[in-house]
Scaffold this active site. Structure first.
Site, PDB file in Angstrom:
ATOM      1  CB  SER A 127      18.955  15.349 -31.580  1.00 25.28           C
ATOM      2  OG  SER A 127      18.884  14.445 -30.501  1.00 25.28           O
ATOM      3  CG  ASP A 183      17.126  18.760 -24.633  1.00 26.06           C
ATOM      4  OD1 ASP A 183      16.563  17.661 -24.457  1.00 26.06           O
ATOM      5  OD2 ASP A 183      17.744  19.046 -25.668  1.00 26.06           O
ATOM      6  CG  HIS A 215      15.501  16.847 -27.702  1.00 23.35           C
ATOM      7  ND1 HIS A 215      16.821  17.194 -27.566  1.00 23.35           N
ATOM      8  CD2 HIS A 215      15.460  15.880 -28.649  1.00 23.35           C
ATOM      9  CE1 HIS A 215      17.552  16.461 -28.390  1.00 23.35           C
ATOM     10  NE2 HIS A 215      16.739  15.666 -29.068  1.00 23.35           N
TER      11      HIS A 215
END
Length: 245
Positions: A127, A183, A215
């Site tokens: 991320s 996601d 995610h």
């Protein structure tokens, strides 16, 4: 983000064998380096990365706008997270990104100063951490072994070409970009758009989608990262402690 931030020392996983390579792995927003300790143990379970030291840095606690300004561990501020492809690219925290970039470049340099060649260093993350890995890796003034970006995107993409040093040291450095197709945080389309942009600029990026993954990370993805690390950081010493060079 302030130009001077309090930073905890990174979490370190020393190489079980002779230390010849280093992986710097960067966590995402709201997490700490400890959150990826289990992944490091997973990557080393087959004892194919015994010469690799892992460095898991901890982000400083900073105000995050999309979190109503409350402080949480972050490498840079984010205005909005709503799953929209463009939201994360609006009003990017350039000052915070560049401050974190300098920190990661310093971590890389410290490994080089300790005797690990730049081409035996991989930088990667998840991320925000993956975004910082792409940005810091491709703007490094040393040739790295590889870059890993999980559920990530290209930071400061509208001006990225102007921020890369000339000559470029990592134009050919392999970049493994992985993303879930469900996601809701860093939209899959943004990850793919970042990959396409990097490819159009001539970077050596590969892209892999994981069906049904949101995610997060899945076992297949962790195995793929392990394989990438093994490929980029092969052992230099045999089981008897003799150089394989």
């Amino acid at each position: 983000m302030s130009s001077s931030v309090a930073r905890a020392l990174p979490l370190l996983f020393p190489a079980p064998g002779k230390h010849t390579a280093t992986v710097i792995f960067i966590h995402g927003l709201g997490d700490t380096g400890r959150g990826w300790g289990g992944a490091v143990e997973n990557w080393r379970r087959r004892q194919r990365l015994d010469e690799v030291k892992f460095i898991l840095p901890h982000a400083p606690s900073i105000p995050i706008t999309c979190n109503w300004g409350m402080k949480m561990p972050g490498w840079y501020d984010i205005q909005r997270i709503d799953g929209n492809t463009e939201s994360l690219r609006q009003n990017e925290d350039e000052a915070g990104i560049l401050l974190s970039q300098a920190y990661f470049h310093d971590l890389i340099q410290k490994e080089i100063d300790s005797g690990i060649p730049a081409d035996r260093i991989v930088i990667g993350g998840f991320s925000q951490g993956g975004a910082m890995s792409i940005f810091s890796g491709l703007t490094a003034k040393v040739k790295l072994a590889g870059i890993v970006a999980m559920s990530s995107y290209l930071l400061l993409s509208l001006k990225f070409a102007d921020l890369v040093p000339k000559p470029e040291f990592n134009k050919d450095t392999p970049i493994f970009m992985a993303h879930g197709d469900m996601d809701p945080v860093v939209h899959t389309a943004l990850g793919k758009k970042s990959f396409d942009l990097l490819k159009s600029m001539g970077y050596n990026a590969t892209w892999k989608i994981y069906e049904g993954m949101e995610h997060s990370a899945c076992p297949e993805e962790l195995d793929d990262v392990e394989s990438f690390l093994q490929e980029r950081l092969p052992p230099l010493w045999d089981s008897e402690g003799k150089s394989e060079l």
